[in-house]
Design a protein around this motif. Structure first.
Motif, PDB file in Angstrom:
ATOM      1  N   ILE A   1      -7.855  -8.007   2.617  1.00  0.00           N
ATOM      2  CA  ILE A   1      -9.038  -7.604   3.283  1.00  0.00           C
ATOM      3  C   ILE A   1      -9.074  -7.620   4.734  1.00  0.00           C
ATOM      4  CG2 ILE A   1     -11.590  -7.982   3.538  1.00  0.00           C
ATOM      5  CD1 ILE A   1     -11.468  -9.024   0.363  1.00  0.00           C
ATOM      6  N   GLU A   2      -8.500  -8.812   5.224  1.00  0.00           N
ATOM      7  CA  GLU A   2      -8.325  -9.016   6.760  1.00  0.00           C
ATOM      8  C   GLU A   2      -7.344  -8.102   7.526  1.00  0.00           C
ATOM      9  OE1 GLU A   2      -7.271 -13.206   7.557  1.00  0.00           O
ATOM     10  OE2 GLU A   2      -9.242 -13.737   6.912  1.00  0.00           O
ATOM     11  N   VAL A   3      -6.258  -7.813   6.729  1.00  0.00           N
ATOM     12  CA  VAL A   3      -5.218  -6.915   7.263  1.00  0.00           C
ATOM     13  C   VAL A   3      -5.668  -5.338   7.224  1.00  0.00           C
ATOM     14  CG1 VAL A   3      -2.971  -5.889   6.861  1.00  0.00           C
ATOM     15  CG2 VAL A   3      -3.193  -8.272   6.801  1.00  0.00           C
ATOM     16  N   LEU A   4      -6.444  -5.127   6.054  1.00  0.00           N
ATOM     17  CA  LEU A   4      -7.097  -3.651   5.951  1.00  0.00           C
ATOM     18  C   LEU A   4      -8.089  -3.464   6.786  1.00  0.00           C
ATOM     19  CD1 LEU A   4      -6.962  -3.331   2.252  1.00  0.00           C
ATOM     20  CD2 LEU A   4      -5.685  -2.280   3.447  1.00  0.00           C
ATOM     21  N   ASP A   5      -8.811  -4.409   7.130  1.00  0.00           N
ATOM     22  CA  ASP A   5      -9.944  -4.256   8.186  1.00  0.00           C
ATOM     23  C   ASP A   5      -9.377  -4.013   9.631  1.00  0.00           C
ATOM     24  OD1 ASP A   5     -12.000  -4.484   6.317  1.00  0.00           O
ATOM     25  OD2 ASP A   5     -12.456  -6.816   6.930  1.00  0.00           O
ATOM     26  N   TYR A   6      -8.172  -4.850   9.833  1.00  0.00           N
ATOM     27  CA  TYR A   6      -7.605  -4.791  11.303  1.00  0.00           C
ATOM     28  C   TYR A   6      -6.824  -3.254  11.237  1.00  0.00           C
ATOM     29  CZ  TYR A   6      -3.948  -5.443  14.665  1.00  0.00           C
ATOM     30  OH  TYR A   6      -3.081  -5.589  15.901  1.00  0.00           O
TER      31      TYR A   6
ATOM     32  N   LEU B   1       0.866  -1.095   0.031  1.00  0.00           N
ATOM     33  CA  LEU B   1       0.051   0.007  -0.061  1.00  0.00           C
ATOM     34  C   LEU B   1       0.874   1.173   0.018  1.00  0.00           C
ATOM     35  CD1 LEU B   1      -2.791   1.294   0.138  1.00  0.00           C
ATOM     36  CD2 LEU B   1      -2.744   1.135   2.450  1.00  0.00           C
ATOM     37  N   SER B   2       1.901   1.165   0.643  1.00  0.00           N
ATOM     38  CA  SER B   2       2.848   2.418   0.571  1.00  0.00           C
ATOM     39  C   SER B   2       3.470   2.632  -0.803  1.00  0.00           C
ATOM     40  CB  SER B   2       3.992   2.264   1.695  1.00  0.00           C
ATOM     41  OG  SER B   2       4.828   1.373   1.187  1.00  0.00           O
ATOM     42  N   GLN B   3       3.675   1.703  -1.480  1.00  0.00           N
ATOM     43  CA  GLN B   3       4.199   1.747  -2.795  1.00  0.00           C
ATOM     44  C   GLN B   3       3.131   2.439  -3.780  1.00  0.00           C
ATOM     45  OE1 GLN B   3       7.650   1.370  -3.569  1.00  0.00           O
ATOM     46  NE2 GLN B   3       7.580   1.443  -1.179  1.00  0.00           N
ATOM     47  N   LEU B   4       1.823   1.720  -3.694  1.00  0.00           N
ATOM     48  CA  LEU B   4       0.754   2.013  -4.402  1.00  0.00           C
ATOM     49  C   LEU B   4       0.043   3.703  -4.108  1.00  0.00           C
ATOM     50  CD1 LEU B   4      -0.997  -1.321  -4.756  1.00  0.00           C
ATOM     51  CD2 LEU B   4       0.471  -0.051  -6.489  1.00  0.00           C
ATOM     52  N   LYS B   5       0.341   3.987  -2.828  1.00  0.00           N
ATOM     53  CA  LYS B   5      -0.060   5.202  -2.185  1.00  0.00           C
ATOM     54  C   LYS B   5      -1.683   5.168  -1.962  1.00  0.00           C
ATOM     55  CE  LYS B   5       3.967   7.152  -2.697  1.00  0.00           C
ATOM     56  NZ  LYS B   5       4.934   6.701  -2.001  1.00  0.00           N
ATOM     57  N   GLN B   6      -2.460   4.998  -2.866  1.00  0.00           N
ATOM     58  CA  GLN B   6      -4.029   4.583  -2.552  1.00  0.00           C
ATOM     59  C   GLN B   6      -4.317   3.541  -3.648  1.00  0.00           C
ATOM     60  OE1 GLN B   6      -6.369   7.915  -2.474  1.00  0.00           O
ATOM     61  NE2 GLN B   6      -8.068   7.015  -3.524  1.00  0.00           N
TER      62      GLN B   6
ATOM     63  N   GLY C   1      -7.253   2.696  13.229  1.00  0.00           N
ATOM     64  CA  GLY C   1      -7.073   4.128  12.636  1.00  0.00           C
ATOM     65  C   GLY C   1      -5.651   4.398  11.868  1.00  0.00           C
ATOM     66  N   MET C   2      -5.153   3.340  11.107  1.00  0.00           N
ATOM     67  CA  MET C   2      -3.993   3.281  10.527  1.00  0.00           C
ATOM     68  C   MET C   2      -4.043   3.504   9.008  1.00  0.00           C
ATOM     69  SD  MET C   2      -1.646   0.950  12.947  1.00  0.00           S
ATOM     70  CE  MET C   2      -2.721  -0.194  13.437  1.00  0.00           C
ATOM     71  N   VAL C   3      -5.260   3.230   8.715  1.00  0.00           N
ATOM     72  CA  VAL C   3      -5.421   3.636   7.211  1.00  0.00           C
ATOM     73  C   VAL C   3      -7.075   4.294   7.001  1.00  0.00           C
ATOM     74  CG1 VAL C   3      -4.431   1.403   6.210  1.00  0.00           C
ATOM     75  CG2 VAL C   3      -6.718   1.220   6.635  1.00  0.00           C
ATOM     76  N   LYS C   4      -7.068   4.917   6.145  1.00  0.00           N
ATOM     77  CA  LYS C   4      -8.046   5.674   5.723  1.00  0.00           C
ATOM     78  C   LYS C   4      -8.636   5.117   4.308  1.00  0.00           C
ATOM     79  CE  LYS C   4      -6.076   9.487   4.995  1.00  0.00           C
ATOM     80  NZ  LYS C   4      -5.862  10.976   4.763  1.00  0.00           N
ATOM     81  N   ILE C   5     -10.170   5.199   4.480  1.00  0.00           N
ATOM     82  CA  ILE C   5     -10.994   4.416   3.329  1.00  0.00           C
ATOM     83  C   ILE C   5     -11.723   6.015   2.522  1.00  0.00           C
ATOM     84  CG2 ILE C   5     -12.805   3.165   2.600  1.00  0.00           C
ATOM     85  CD1 ILE C   5     -12.177   1.400   5.137  1.00  0.00           C
ATOM     86  N   THR C   6     -11.826   5.815   1.286  1.00  0.00           N
ATOM     87  CA  THR C   6     -12.575   6.567   0.632  1.00  0.00           C
ATOM     88  C   THR C   6     -13.106   5.766  -0.379  1.00  0.00           C
ATOM     89  OG1 THR C   6     -10.573   7.091  -1.149  1.00  0.00           O
ATOM     90  CG2 THR C   6     -10.853   8.766   0.719  1.00  0.00           C
TER      91      THR C   6
ATOM     92  N   ASN D   1      -5.655   4.091   1.772  1.00  0.00           N
ATOM     93  CA  ASN D   1      -4.505   4.815   1.933  1.00  0.00           C
ATOM     94  C   ASN D   1      -3.717   4.834   3.510  1.00  0.00           C
ATOM     95  OD1 ASN D   1      -6.047   6.874   2.286  1.00  0.00           O
ATOM     96  ND2 ASN D   1      -4.671   8.298   1.809  1.00  0.00           N
ATOM     97  N   LEU D   2      -2.514   4.851   3.503  1.00  0.00           N
ATOM     98  CA  LEU D   2      -2.028   4.849   5.059  1.00  0.00           C
ATOM     99  C   LEU D   2      -2.151   6.145   5.624  1.00  0.00           C
ATOM    100  CD1 LEU D   2       1.187   2.953   4.218  1.00  0.00           C
ATOM    101  CD2 LEU D   2      -0.701   1.884   5.777  1.00  0.00           C
ATOM    102  N   VAL D   3      -2.528   6.191   6.910  1.00  0.00           N
ATOM    103  CA  VAL D   3      -2.425   7.463   7.499  1.00  0.00           C
ATOM    104  C   VAL D   3      -0.955   7.813   7.993  1.00  0.00           C
ATOM    105  CG1 VAL D   3      -3.176   8.524   9.945  1.00  0.00           C
ATOM    106  CG2 VAL D   3      -4.788   6.925   8.608  1.00  0.00           C
ATOM    107  N   ASN D   4      -0.746   8.846   7.924  1.00  0.00           N
ATOM    108  CA  ASN D   4       0.670   9.467   8.077  1.00  0.00           C
ATOM    109  C   ASN D   4       0.720   9.360   9.858  1.00  0.00           C
ATOM    110  OD1 ASN D   4       1.026   9.942   5.608  1.00  0.00           O
ATOM    111  ND2 ASN D   4       0.430  12.311   5.866  1.00  0.00           N
ATOM    112  N   ALA D   5       1.823   8.467  10.245  1.00  0.00           N
ATOM    113  CA  ALA D   5       2.045   8.514  11.565  1.00  0.00           C
ATOM    114  C   ALA D   5       2.924   9.688  12.207  1.00  0.00           C
ATOM    115  CB  ALA D   5       2.815   7.020  11.994  1.00  0.00           C
TER     116      ALA D   5
END
Length: 92
Positions: A64-69, A32-37, A74-79, A88-92
């Motif tokens: 899907i399981e990892v993204l749900d987790y 996901l970090s490579q694809l950005k979104q 609060g570590m990924v955002k969904i649009t 996409n990943l939330v900036n830490a």
């Protein structure tokens, strides 16, 4: 982001390269970090490129399981775009 999520995210460093030996969560985060979104299907497709011996269904199910987790923490955002969920990943 709560303190427990912040400490988890900082403890779970962003992988700097794809490695077959790492856990599925690290593989999804790296991809996901490579694809950005991306959609879950986009991530699974890219994982299939990295590990063609693993079938597509397994990649998509694991993604899907990892993204749900990650979303629950609060570590990924969904649009929603064109009827699909994009992550996409939330900036830490």
């Amino acid at each position: 982001m709560s303190n427990s999520n912040q400490s988890f995210f900082s403890a779970c460093r962003m992988p700097d390269q794809y490695a077959k030996a790492t856990c599925t969560q690290d593989k999804v985060i790296y991809t996901l970090s490579q694809l950005k979104q991306a959609t879950a299907a986009d991530i699974a497709w890219k994982l299939r490129e990295y590990e063609p011996a693993v079938n597509s269904f397994t990649h998509e199910k694991n993604t899907i399981e990892v993204l749900d987790y990650l979303f629950a923490r609060g570590m990924v955002k969904i649009t929603k775009q064109n009827g699909e969920l994009n992550y996409n990943l939330v900036n830490a």
